[in-house]
Write a protein that holds these residues in place. Structure first.
Motif, PDB file in Angstrom:
ATOM      1  N   MET A  90      41.916  61.992  44.566  1.00  0.00           N
ATOM      2  CA  MET A  90      41.745  63.263  43.845  1.00  0.00           C
ATOM      3  C   MET A  90      40.332  63.409  43.304  1.00  0.00           C
ATOM      4  O   MET A  90      39.753  62.470  42.762  1.00  0.00           O
ATOM      5  N   PHE A  92      38.179  65.834  40.639  1.00  0.00           N
ATOM      6  CA  PHE A  92      38.512  66.709  39.518  1.00  0.00           C
ATOM      7  C   PHE A  92      37.514  67.844  39.359  1.00  0.00           C
ATOM      8  O   PHE A  92      36.412  67.807  39.896  1.00  0.00           O
ATOM      9  N   LYS A  94      35.884  68.790  36.613  1.00  0.00           N
ATOM     10  CA  LYS A  94      34.673  68.362  35.929  1.00  0.00           C
ATOM     11  C   LYS A  94      34.329  66.982  36.474  1.00  0.00           C
ATOM     12  O   LYS A  94      35.176  66.096  36.475  1.00  0.00           O
ATOM     13  N   ASN A  96      33.517  63.334  36.729  1.00  0.00           N
ATOM     14  CA  ASN A  96      33.831  62.347  35.689  1.00  0.00           C
ATOM     15  C   ASN A  96      33.455  60.932  36.120  1.00  0.00           C
ATOM     16  O   ASN A  96      34.297  60.056  36.197  1.00  0.00           O
TER      17      ASN A  96
END
Lengths: 252, 302
Positions: A90, A92, A94, A96
C-alpha cells in the motif's frame, strides 16, 4: 478479460453504526490499473483499505461479505494478516518515509522478512529504487535521511519501499494528491510502468488522472458501487446517470 | 466615567501586593542558592570530591556519598526504565484508550505518583527486606542473614518504584509523538505489531525515554526517605562492592552531618559543600531533561 486477481462478494462495512460500504461486488483483473473515483466520503478509500485489511486497525469496524484475492477469502479466520500485507502493498496519500536513511527505508521490508545479507539487500534496494524511477536521483546519497527528499521524491521512495517487499498487488490511496503537477506526472508515468508487473488499484480525486492512467474505473457514491467498466466507457458513455453527472462535474 | 482616586489607590495596592509575593519567590531562590554557593564554593575541590570522610566525618571528602548516589540511581534506572517503558508501550500501543484496564493502570500510576516518599520506604522495608529478603535467606542461605537486611539492591528497587510514574508518563508522551502514518506504513509492509514498535516506534521515542530516565535519576538522587529503612548507611568505610552492601548517599550525608555529628560546627563547611554538590547534580540533570523535552515538543509541532 484478463485473469481475475481481486474479487469481492456482497461486501458491507460499518463504522460503529454508520454504514460505509453497501453491498460491493466487484472483480478486479490482474496487471491492470483499476481506478476508484467518487466524491469525498463515498467509501472508495475505505474499500481500498479493506483489500489489505488496514481497516482492522480502526476500532469499531465491522465487515460482512467476502473478499477473495487469488480465490482465497482474506477475511477467513485462519488468514495471516502479516502475510497478506506482504502480498498486497500500500502507498498512502501522504508520503510517510521513516526517519531513517533512504537505503534503510527501502531495506525495511526485506529486513523484517529476515534478509540481512548486505549484498542481497543492496540488490533489492537498487532494483526497487530503479522500478520506482528514483534511482538516478538518490544513488549517490543512499545514506542520507529520507526526510531530506522533496515531497515527490519521498512518495516515489515510499513506492520503492512497497515494491521491495515484492508484492503482487499495489494499493494506492490518492498517491499524488499532495504533490505539484510535475511530481504528479512522474508518479503517473511510474504507475503506468508498474502495471507490467503488478496489479494496481488506485483511489483518486482527480478524474483526469483516472482517465489518463487507468484501464478500468469504478465509480462509488454513498458507499455503493454505482458503475464499473472500462475507463474509456465510463468517461465517454456511462450507463448510469449518477456517473455521468459526476464525471461531467455536475456534482462532487 | 472618571475613576475615583480611592479605586485607583486600591488597584495599585492590589497589584503591588501580588507583585511582591511573586518577587518573594525570586528572593527565596536567590537567597537559597547564594547561601549554598557562598558557603560551599571554597569547599569544592578535587580532593573533596574524591576522598573519604576522616576524623569522624569532621574532615575529608564525600566520595563514598557521590559514589553511592551514582550507583543507587544507576541500579534504580536499570529497574525503572525498562519496566516503565514496557508499561508505557502497553498503554499507548496495545490498550484501547478508554478500556477499563487502561484506565485502571493510569489511575494506579497517578496514585503511585502522589504517595508520600516515606511510605515507599516503609513498603520497601516490609516487602523487599522482610518478605523477599527473608525468603531468599531461608531458601538460598540456609537461614543465614544476608538479604533480609537493608542493602543497595532493595534501596534501588524501592527508589525505582518511586520514580516509575515519571518514566511511564515521559515515555508515553514520547510514544505519542510518533505519527500513526509511520505505524501504518510499517504494518502495510507486512511488519508485525511488535516489529513496528521495535523498529519504528521506539527508535522515534529514544529522546523521550532519555528524558524520563534523567527526570527519574534527578528525583532519585535527591530523595532520602525511601532509602532510609532500605539501605542507606550513616557511614561505611568501604565502597559498596556487592548488591547486599549498604552505602552512603549525598542527601542522607547532609542530614547525618547536620544532626548526628559529634561536632556540628566543625562539619559546617562539609555540609555546605555536600549541599552544593547535590544541588548542582539535580540542577544539571533537570536542565538536560528540559532541553531534551523541549526538542521533542518542537519535533512534535513540526
Amino acid at each position: 478479460m484478463a485473469i481475475e486477481k481481486i474479487h469481492t462478494e456482497n461486501l458491507f462495512l460499518h463504522y460503529s453504526s454508520k454504514m460505509a460500504l453497501n453491498n460491493i461486488s466487484i472483480s478486479i483483473p490482474e496487471k491492470k490499473i483499476t481506478a476508484f473515483i467518487g466524491p469525498s466520503g463515498c467509501g472508495k478509500s475505505t474499500f481500498l483499505r479493506s483489500l489489505n485489511r488496514m481497516n482492522d486497525l480502526i476500532d469499531g469496524v465491522k465487515i460482512e461479505g467476502k473478499i477473495f484475492i487469488d480465490h482465497i477469502n482474506i477475511y477467513d479466520k485462519n488468514i495471516d494478516v502479516v502475510t497478506l500485507r506482504k502480498k498486497v502493498g500500500m502507498v498512502f496519500q501522504k508520503s510517510n518515509p521513516f526517519a531513517k536513511s533512504i537505503f534503510e527505508n527501502v531495506a525495511y521490508g526485506p529486513r523484517i522478512n529476515g534478509i540481512n545479507d548486505k549484498k542481497h539487500l543492496d540488490e533489492i534496494v537498487e532494483t526497487a529504487l530503479i522500478n520506482a524511477a528514483i534511482w538516478d536521483e538518490v544513488k549517490d546519497r543512499l545514506g542520507d535521511s529520507a526526510l531530506a527528499l522533496s515531497g515527490g521524491q519521498q512518495q516515489r521512495l515510499c513506492i520503492a519501499r512497497t515494491l521491495a517487499v515484492n508484492p503482487e498487488i499495489v494499493l494506492m490511496d490518492e498517491p499524488a494528491s499532495a504533490l505539484d503537477p510535475l511530481s504528479t506526472s512522474k508518479i503517473e508515468e511510474l504507475i503506468v510502468e508498474l502495471k507490467e508487473k503488478y496489479t494496481i488499484v488506485i483511489v483518486t480525486h482527480n478524474m483526469q488522472q483516472a482517465a489518463r492512467i487507468s484501464d478500468l474505473t469504478a465509480f462509488f457514491y454513498l458507499g455503493e458501487l454505482i458503475e464499473f467498466d472500462k475507463t474509456k466507457k465510463i468517461f465517454t458513455n456511462p450507463e448510469k446517470k449518477q456517473t455521468e453527472d459526476y464525471i461531467t462535474g455536475r456534482f462532487g | 466615567m472618571i475613576r475615583s482616586f480611592k479605586n485607583n489607590i486600591k488597584g495599585i495596592l492590589i497589584e503591588g501586593l501580588t507583585l511582591s509575593s511573586a518577587l518573594l519567590i525570586i528572593a527565596i531562590v536567590v537567597v537559597m542558592v547564594t547561601v549554598i554557593v557562598i558557603g560551599g564554593k571554597d569547599q569544592i575541590s578535587w580532593e573533596f570530591l574524591t576522598s573519604f570522610p576522616e576524623d569522624g566525618m569532621t574532615k575529608g571528602g564525600i566520595f563514598p556519598a557521590i559514589y553511592g548516589t551514582a550507583l543507587l540511581v544507576i541500579l534504580m534506572s536499570v529497574a525503572a526504565v525498562p519496566f516503565g517503558t514496557i508499561t508505557a508501550i502497553y498503554l499507548t500501543e496495545y490498550a484501547k484508550e478508554n478500556s477499563v484496564i487502561a484506565k485502571t493502570i493510569r489511575f494506579a500510576v497517578r496514585t503511585l505518583a502522589v504517595i508520600p516518599s516515606i511510605i515507599y520506604g516503609l513498603f520497601g522495608l516490609g516487602f523487599f527486606i522482610k518478605f523477599v529478603g527473608t525468603q531468599m535467606d531461608n531458601t538460598f542461605m540456609g537461614g543465614e542473614l544476608k538479604w533480609g537486611q537493608p542493602n543497595i539492591l532493595w534501596a534501588s528497587l524501592t527508589m525505582a518504584l518511586l520514580t516509575l510514574p515519571v518514566v511511564i508518563v515521559s515515555v508515553e508522551e514520547a510514544l505519542k509523538t510518533v505519527p500513526n502514518d509511520l505505524r501504518a506504513a510499517s504494518l502495510a509492509l507486512g511488519a508485525t505489531k511488535w516489529q513496528t514498535i521495535w523498529k519504528v516506534v521506539l527508535p522515534g521515542s529514544i529522546s523521550g525515554i532519555m528524558t524520563g530516565t534523567i527526570l527519574a535519576v534527578s528525583r532519585g538522587a535527591g530523595e532520602v526517605a525511601p532509602i532510609l529503612f532500605t539501605g542507606v548507611a550513616y557511614y561505611v568505610a568501604t565502597l559498596p562492592a556487592s548488591l547486599s552492601d549498604q552505602f552512603m548517599v549525598l542527601g542522607y550525608h547532609i542530614y547525618v552531618m547536620t544532626t548526628q555529628s559529634a561536632n556540628v560546627d566543625q562539619t559546617m563547611p562539609i555540609q555546605f559543600g555536600t549541599t552544593l554538590v547535590l544541588l548542582m547534580l539535580t540542577f544539571i540533570l533537570n536542565i538536560s531533561a528540559i532541553v531534551l523535552r523541549y526538542r521533542i515538543r518542537k519535533k512534535k509541532s513540526n
